[in-house]
Design a protein around this motif. Structure first.
Motif, short mmCIF file in Angstrom:
data_model
loop_
_atom_site.label_atom_id
_atom_site.label_comp_id
_atom_site.label_asym_id
_atom_site.label_seq_id
_atom_site.Cartn_x
_atom_site.Cartn_y
_atom_site.Cartn_z
N GLY A 2 1.20 3.76 -3.16
CA GLY A 2 0.82 5.16 -2.99
C GLY A 2 1.84 6.10 -3.58
N SER A 24 5.10 12.35 1.76
CA SER A 24 3.71 12.66 2.09
C SER A 24 2.68 11.97 1.20
CB SER A 24 3.48 14.17 2.01
OG SER A 24 4.24 14.85 2.98
N ALA A 25 3.10 11.09 0.31
CA ALA A 25 2.13 10.43 -0.56
C ALA A 25 1.19 9.55 0.26
CB ALA A 25 2.83 9.59 -1.62
N PRO A 26 -0.13 9.65 0.06
CA PRO A 26 -1.05 8.76 0.77
C PRO A 26 -0.94 7.34 0.23
CG PRO A 26 -2.25 10.08 -0.82
CD PRO A 26 -0.83 10.60 -0.82
N ILE A 27 -1.30 6.38 1.03
CA ILE A 27 -1.25 4.99 0.58
C ILE A 27 -2.27 4.75 -0.52
CG2 ILE A 27 -0.51 4.17 2.84
CD1 ILE A 27 -3.44 2.90 2.97
N TRP A 43 7.44 15.61 -1.80
CA TRP A 43 6.26 14.97 -1.22
C TRP A 43 5.94 13.62 -1.83
CZ3 TRP A 43 2.39 14.09 -4.70
CH2 TRP A 43 2.24 14.95 -5.79
N ASP A 45 -5.08 2.16 -1.29
CA ASP A 45 -5.83 1.19 -0.49
C ASP A 45 -5.93 -0.14 -1.24
OD1 ASP A 45 -7.36 -0.02 1.40
OD2 ASP A 45 -9.14 1.24 1.13
N CYS A 70 0.83 -1.21 0.00
CA CYS A 70 0.00 0.00 0.00
C CYS A 70 0.86 1.26 0.00
CB CYS A 70 -0.93 0.01 1.21
SG CYS A 70 -2.20 -1.27 1.20
N HIS A 71 1.92 1.25 0.81
CA HIS A 71 2.80 2.43 0.90
C HIS A 71 3.50 2.70 -0.42
CE1 HIS A 71 5.53 5.40 2.42
NE2 HIS A 71 6.59 4.61 2.29
#
Length: 287
Positions: free
Chosen positions: A114, A271-274, A267, A276, A110-111
């Motif tokens: 993202g 700071s990137a969102p995962i 970023w 899902d 996921c990480h």
């Protein structure tokens, strides 16, 4: 874009450490109490939202380190764009091991997916220009190699991996050295013949001073679009130009239009969102 997978020997220490962190001192109390020994199952890794995949080798390694009998069949490889609900891979084998490794496998997948997704979004924003989108050293401690791999999976490129890749003279180096000239001269005197030298500048006056000393690259930090355009004209191909500082999806295309060679974006990794992604259990078979 093509990119190479990372060798398993580079991945295993990080995955092993993550599994040991999760297993703690007594192993998986929940799964061991509920799932019978010898029970086998098949699950699928499913994208819960659209994005770009990265980290499947880490997920596979997490499963295999817990039990060599676990098998993962990949449907959508790293670098693939997937839609919501799309199956990425299936996992089959001992159910106990599968559930024990699940969270570690998903954390990596996921990480990194993202990061790949965020990278792909800004690469798309500058499409039609010749710039490369590059990451920075603003990475999660211990995960830099993996996060920079995810940037490549998303269609971006890598800046230096560490302090020993190249010389990058920043504002504090310049301040301590007493100016751009002494900083560059000292750096060049201590550099090997294969080491590239880049210098960060904040103004066009600093850029003019730096160019007189023939750096390999100039980092144009937090400059306005107008100043970036003037800077590219001043450099006129004598050095690689890199734009940096508070670059967003909304500003990337305008910055690309100035003609800079590189756009570095911190970023993407910090700071990137995962993305899902879930491990779903459509059916199972017992033994």
């Amino acid at each position: 874009m093509t990119f190479s997978p990372l060798p398993a020997i580079m991945l295993e220490p990080t995955v092993r450490a993550a599994l040991l962190e999760d297993l703690g001192r007594a192993g998986d109390l929940t799964t061991d109490a509920i799932v019978p020994i010898g029970h086998r199952a098949t699950t699928v890794l499913v994208a819960r939202q659209s994005g770009v995949i990265a980290g499947l080798d880490l997920a596979m390694l997490a499963f295999r380190l817990v039990d060599q009998d676990l098998e993962m069949v990949v449907e959508r490889a790293d670098g693939s764009h997937v839609g919501q609900g799309e199956i990425i891979a299936s996992v089959s084998g001992p159910a106990r091991a599968m559930l024990t490794a699940e969270r570690t496998a998903l954390n990596f997948l996921c990480h990194l997916s993202g990061i790949a997704t965020a990278t792909a979004s800004i690469v798309a924003a500058v499409r039609g220009h010749d710039q490369k989108i590059v990451c920075t050293r603003k990475t999660t401690p211990g995960l830099r190699t993996l996060e920079k791999y995810a940037v490549r999976a998303g269609g971006g490129s890598n800046h230096r991996f560490g302090l020993d890749d190249a010389i990058l003279i920043k504002d504090n180096h310049i301040a301590i050295a007493g100016g751009i000239r002494p900083a560059i001269e000292r750096a060049r005197a201590g550099a090997g013949h294969l080491v590239k030298l880049e210098v960060e500048v904040d103004t066009l006056a600093q850029l003019e001073e730096a160019l007189a000393l023939a750096p390999d690259a100039v980092l144009l930090d937090n400059m306005s679009v107008d100043d970036l355009r003037q800077a590219v004209a001043m450099v006129s191909g004598r050095a690689i130009t890199e734009a940096s500082g508070r670059i967003t999806l909304d500003t990337a295309a305008e910055i690309a239009a100035t003609g800079v060679d590189l756009i570095s974006v911190g970023w993407l990794t910090h700071s990137a969102p995962i993305l899902d992604i879930g491990l779903d259990y459509p059916h199972a078979s017992g033994e």
